[in-house]
Write a protein that holds these residues in place. Sequence first.
Motif, PDB file in Angstrom:
ATOM      1  N   MET A  43      38.192  26.783  33.026  1.00 40.96           N
ATOM      2  CA  MET A  43      37.135  27.790  33.163  1.00 40.96           C
ATOM      3  C   MET A  43      36.415  28.042  31.832  1.00 40.96           C
ATOM      4  O   MET A  43      36.100  29.183  31.485  1.00 40.96           O
ATOM      5  N   THR A 210      41.159  35.311  35.312  1.00 40.04           N
ATOM      6  CA  THR A 210      42.267  34.985  36.207  1.00 40.04           C
ATOM      7  C   THR A 210      42.311  35.967  37.369  1.00 40.04           C
ATOM      8  O   THR A 210      42.565  35.585  38.521  1.00 40.04           O
ATOM      9  N   ILE A 213      39.871  34.920  40.013  1.00 39.27           N
ATOM     10  CA  ILE A 213      40.331  33.740  40.747  1.00 39.27           C
ATOM     11  C   ILE A 213      41.391  34.135  41.769  1.00 39.27           C
ATOM     12  O   ILE A 213      41.373  33.683  42.917  1.00 39.27           O
ATOM     13  N   ASP A 216      39.879  35.825  44.773  1.00 41.18           N
ATOM     14  CA  ASP A 216      39.217  34.823  45.608  1.00 41.18           C
ATOM     15  C   ASP A 216      40.229  34.007  46.406  1.00 41.18           C
ATOM     16  O   ASP A 216      40.043  33.757  47.609  1.00 41.18           O
ATOM     17  N   TYR A 283      47.143  29.250  42.779  1.00 36.51           N
ATOM     18  CA  TYR A 283      46.465  29.252  41.477  1.00 36.51           C
ATOM     19  C   TYR A 283      46.695  27.923  40.766  1.00 36.51           C
ATOM     20  O   TYR A 283      45.764  27.328  40.206  1.00 36.51           O
ATOM     21  N   GLU A 286      44.631  25.344  42.212  1.00 40.27           N
ATOM     22  CA  GLU A 286      43.245  25.522  41.758  1.00 40.27           C
ATOM     23  C   GLU A 286      43.047  24.894  40.385  1.00 40.27           C
ATOM     24  O   GLU A 286      42.047  24.228  40.121  1.00 40.27           O
TER      25      GLU A 286
END
Length: 303
Positions: A43, A210, A213, A216, A283, A286
């Motif tokens: 990110m 974080t 994320i 989401d 996570y 991801e």
Amino acid sequence: MFVYLNNKIVPASEAKVSVFDHGFLYGDGIYETMRVYDGVIFMLDEHIKRLYRSASLIGLNIPKKIPDIKISIYETLKANSLTNAYVRLTISRGYGTIGLDPDLCKEPTFVVMTNEFKSYPRSYYKEGIKSIISSVRRNLKEAINPQIKSLNFLNNILAKIEAKQADVYEAIMLNAEGYLTEGTISNIFFVKDNILCTPSVECGILDGITRAIVIDLALKNGLEVKEGKFTPEELYMASEVFITNTTMEVMPVSSIVDRTMHNTACIAHKPVGEISKLLLKKYQQEVNGYVKEKKAEGPSLWE
């Protein structure tokens, strides 16, 4: 170890900043912490965007353009032969004579530091970490805008000292109204009645990358998410609790001790719950997808 200082890579022993730097004198500056997975900064664009937001809110001119910032980070990683690391990017107001006037500083100080990332103990994720509700209140958002990720960290340090005295890992801070905000280095989530809850930005928290994320991912996996004002009592009644940040990802909390003046004996024990485990797994998926996608785009600055 090598450090990027202003416009060049230097050995750590030569990475020196003046005692007249306003970052040292007044905590006048901003920073971002990033995690590097297999040579890819996770990110990166989002962190740089937040860096510019912080700079704008304190009237600080960032001395490099975005592509040059990226190059400086990757150059520092390369100089230190690091592919799994964390990065600390710091920009202070710079050198100037003593005084609060920002115009006393002609040029900001720009620093990139990298270190090998060492995994947190496995027991933290398996058993959870211990925490306290700190007696130290979060700074008023009207006094210091929490959307500024600044070098002024004394408020959090005082809470961290209290956590260390209690022999726990993290301290959770309340705002002046007594509502939950965040930890000293983390955002906080808890599960109550199968709803994932987290303090809203209006409570006076930093909107963690974080954190966003995780919210989401929770929504994508069918969980109801509620952002709002929550009391410590609601945290005690939660079925599970976890904290998040760039380096720890999603870390469960196993116990909470209230150290505020009115509830010194209140202790809540929490199991490592299924939602915490699910969101940690999602996570990490991801992250893996992000890294794979960036590598598929072609040669990176690392190469």
